[in-house]
Design a protein around this motif. Structure first.
Motif, short mmCIF file in Angstrom:
data_model
loop_
_atom_site.label_atom_id
_atom_site.label_comp_id
_atom_site.label_asym_id
_atom_site.label_seq_id
_atom_site.Cartn_x
_atom_site.Cartn_y
_atom_site.Cartn_z
N LYS A 32 0.89 -1.17 0.00
CA LYS A 32 0.00 0.00 0.00
C LYS A 32 0.93 1.21 0.00
CE LYS A 32 -3.49 2.24 2.98
NZ LYS A 32 -4.26 2.86 1.93
N LYS A 34 2.45 4.85 0.32
CA LYS A 34 2.18 6.01 1.16
C LYS A 34 2.79 7.28 0.55
CE LYS A 34 0.57 5.58 4.85
NZ LYS A 34 -0.88 5.63 5.23
N GLY A 64 6.00 2.51 1.45
CA GLY A 64 4.64 2.15 1.82
C GLY A 64 4.63 1.05 2.88
N GLU A 67 0.94 -4.95 2.54
CA GLU A 67 -0.48 -5.25 2.72
C GLU A 67 -0.70 -6.76 2.75
OE1 GLU A 67 -2.98 -2.90 2.66
OE2 GLU A 67 -4.78 -3.97 2.01
N HIS A 81 7.01 -1.61 7.21
CA HIS A 81 7.25 -0.42 6.40
C HIS A 81 8.36 -0.78 5.41
CE1 HIS A 81 5.63 2.67 9.53
NE2 HIS A 81 4.88 1.59 9.44
N GLU A 141 -2.01 3.49 -5.86
CA GLU A 141 -2.36 3.30 -4.44
C GLU A 141 -1.81 1.99 -3.89
OE1 GLU A 141 -6.76 5.30 -4.07
OE2 GLU A 141 -6.58 3.33 -4.99
N PHE A 159 6.99 8.38 5.86
CA PHE A 159 7.07 7.73 4.55
C PHE A 159 7.62 8.65 3.45
CE2 PHE A 159 3.92 5.05 6.69
CZ PHE A 159 4.48 3.82 6.46
N GLU A 160 7.25 9.94 3.51
CA GLU A 160 7.72 10.84 2.44
C GLU A 160 9.24 10.93 2.44
OE1 GLU A 160 5.11 14.13 3.53
OE2 GLU A 160 3.72 12.46 3.35
N ARG A 365 1.81 12.31 -2.12
CA ARG A 365 1.36 11.72 -0.84
C ARG A 365 0.02 11.04 -1.13
NH1 ARG A 365 0.44 16.23 3.08
NH2 ARG A 365 2.67 16.19 3.53
N GLU A 368 -5.27 8.55 2.71
CA GLU A 368 -5.46 7.42 3.65
C GLU A 368 -6.54 6.48 3.13
OE1 GLU A 368 -3.74 6.39 6.25
OE2 GLU A 368 -2.40 7.91 5.48
#
Ligand SMILES: NC(=O)c1ccc[n+]([C@@H]2O[C@H](COP(=O)([O-])OP(=O)(O)OC[C@H]3O[C@@H](n4cnc5c(N)ncnc54)[C@H](O)[C@@H]3O)[C@@H](O)[C@H]2O)c1
Ligand SMILES: [Zn+2]
Ligand SMILES: [Zn+2]
Length: 368
Positions: A32, A34, A64, A67, A81, A141, A159-160, A365, A368
């Motif tokens: 996923k 981020k 990200g 998942e 992460h 995404e 995350f950025e 970004r 959510e």
């Protein structure tokens, strides 16, 4: 389903589409996303300078959360992460076996096919495959990548910032430290102060260079290079870069010169501003048909080392966590590299800013 930015035809804006996304197969990881950075390499593809199969989901500098994992995945688990590694090396080719995973033959093959190792892609639209740039396809995404492309990282870095490690930081800092092996007290010039160039500058500063000359055409960014360790700046719109660098080095040239734009002319400039027996490192990516003109007599008589650097000659499973530790220890700057944040829907605005040279790094970004 995954909302993604898709390039259908060269030279056209990316279009935001809802793609079908299959489940991860054996050895694959669903991430996923981020955050994802806009790198000039993505832009080269948009412009048709790096020919790849279309349609394609671009983006390769990303971070990200895992998942879901496919069968047999051992290095990451759900909830980890991760930072995307756009050179997922095979571990068995001759380059991998001799300590150069950055030059992995399998990863190079996957760059050309725009697929995962089994030759297929997990994205599709109306039943037709949509390819994934550098296996990553980070402008989505969700993405599905080979296990080797999802590097687990510490959880305390936003995350950025972590996303930047994936390409611009690894490429820039690695070019200075791994490829050039910049020595304390040496002199350095960096042509192109963008996402990669800023990191070459901070890599050279970390290595103890005494003089770091930043060359660009955007004055505001040149001013900012000083906070990353540049000691001098040259605006190539106003001055001839080679003469300016020779003037700043008593006519000798620098020990190490880097090109971080992707233009044959500035690659030749980097060579021409390198002193005898110095090192020129080409990081910028030009189109496959282009050539660099270099004085042939100078090759033996000046005995410079002319080399390239791919992913900063890095080994992501080892180097990404190390770079994040350097950040956490206050030795690498990441926050000021991000000069604009966009939503996925605004991605074409981000590329317009990249094209005009106004950003250091623009970053997507994900909502959510
Ligand atoms: N070798 C690798 O592994 C690797 C990895 C990532 C990116 N790249 C390549 O590195 C290059 C730089 O990428 P980036 O994301 O930092 O790009 P960027 O667009 O952020 O930076 C390029 C910089 O060059 C400057 N510039 C443009 N024309 C100039 C000129 N004539 N003289 C001086 N400066 C000029 C721009 O103002 C900008 O600051 C690209 O070619 C990219 O594809 C290579
Ligand atoms: Zn990149
Ligand atoms: Zn390999």
């Amino acid at each position: 389903m995954a909302k993604a930015a898709v390039l259908h035809r060269y030279g056209e804006p990316l279009s935001i589409e809802e793609l079908d996304l299959a489940s991860p197969k054996r050895g694959e990881v669903k991430v996923k996303m981020k955050a994802a950075g806009l790198c000039h390499s993505d832009w080269h593809v948009v412009q048709g300078q790096l020919p790849l199969p279309l349609p394609i989901v671009l983006g390769h500098e990303g971070a990200g959360i895992v998942e879901e994992v496919g069968e047999g995945v051992t290095s990451v688990k759900q909830g980890d992460h991760v930072v995307l590694n756009w050179v997922p090396s095979c571990g068995t080719c001759s380059y991998c076996r001799t300590g150069r995973p950055d030059l992995c033959e399998e990863a190079a093959r996957l760059m050309a096919t725009g697929t995962l190792p089994d030759g297929t892609t997990r994205f599709s639209l109306h039943g037709k495959p949509v390819y994934q740039f550098l296996t990553a396809g980070a402008f989505s995404e969700y993405t599905i990548v080979p296990e080797q492309a999802a590097i687990p990282i510490r959880r305390d870095v936003p995350f950025e910032l972590a996303a930047l490690i994936s390409c611009s930081v690894m490429t820039g800092v690695g070019a200075a430290i791994h490829t050039a092996q910049v020595r304390p007290g040496s002199t350095v010039a960096v042509i192109g102060a963008g996402g990669v160039g800023f990191n070459i500058i901070q890599g050279a500063a970390l290595a103890g260079a005494k003089q770091i000359i930043a060359v660009d055409i955007v004055e505001e960014k040149l001013a900012m290079t000083k906070t990353f360790g540049a000691t001098h700046t040259v605006n190539a719109r106003e001055d001839d870069a080679v003469s300016a660098v020779l003037d700043l080095t008593d006519g000798i040239g620098v020990d190490y010169a880097f090109e971080a734009i992707g233009r044959p002319e500035t690659m030749a400039d980097a060579y021409n501003m390198t002193r005898k027996a110095g090192t020129t490192v080409i990081v910028g990516i030009a189109a496959p048909h282009e050539a660099v003109e270099i004085n042939a007599f100078s090759l033996p008589s000046q005995s410079k080392a002319l080399t390239g650097s791919w992913l900063g000659q890095g080994n992501p499973p080892i180097d990404y966590p190390k770079l994040l530790d350097l950040y956490a220890a206050g030795k690498l700057k990441l926050e000021p590299l991000i000069s604009a944040v966009y939503s996925l829907d605004q991605i074409n605005d981000g590329f317009a800013a990249l094209k005009s040279g106004q950003n250091i790094r623009g970053i997507i970004r994900f909502e959510e």
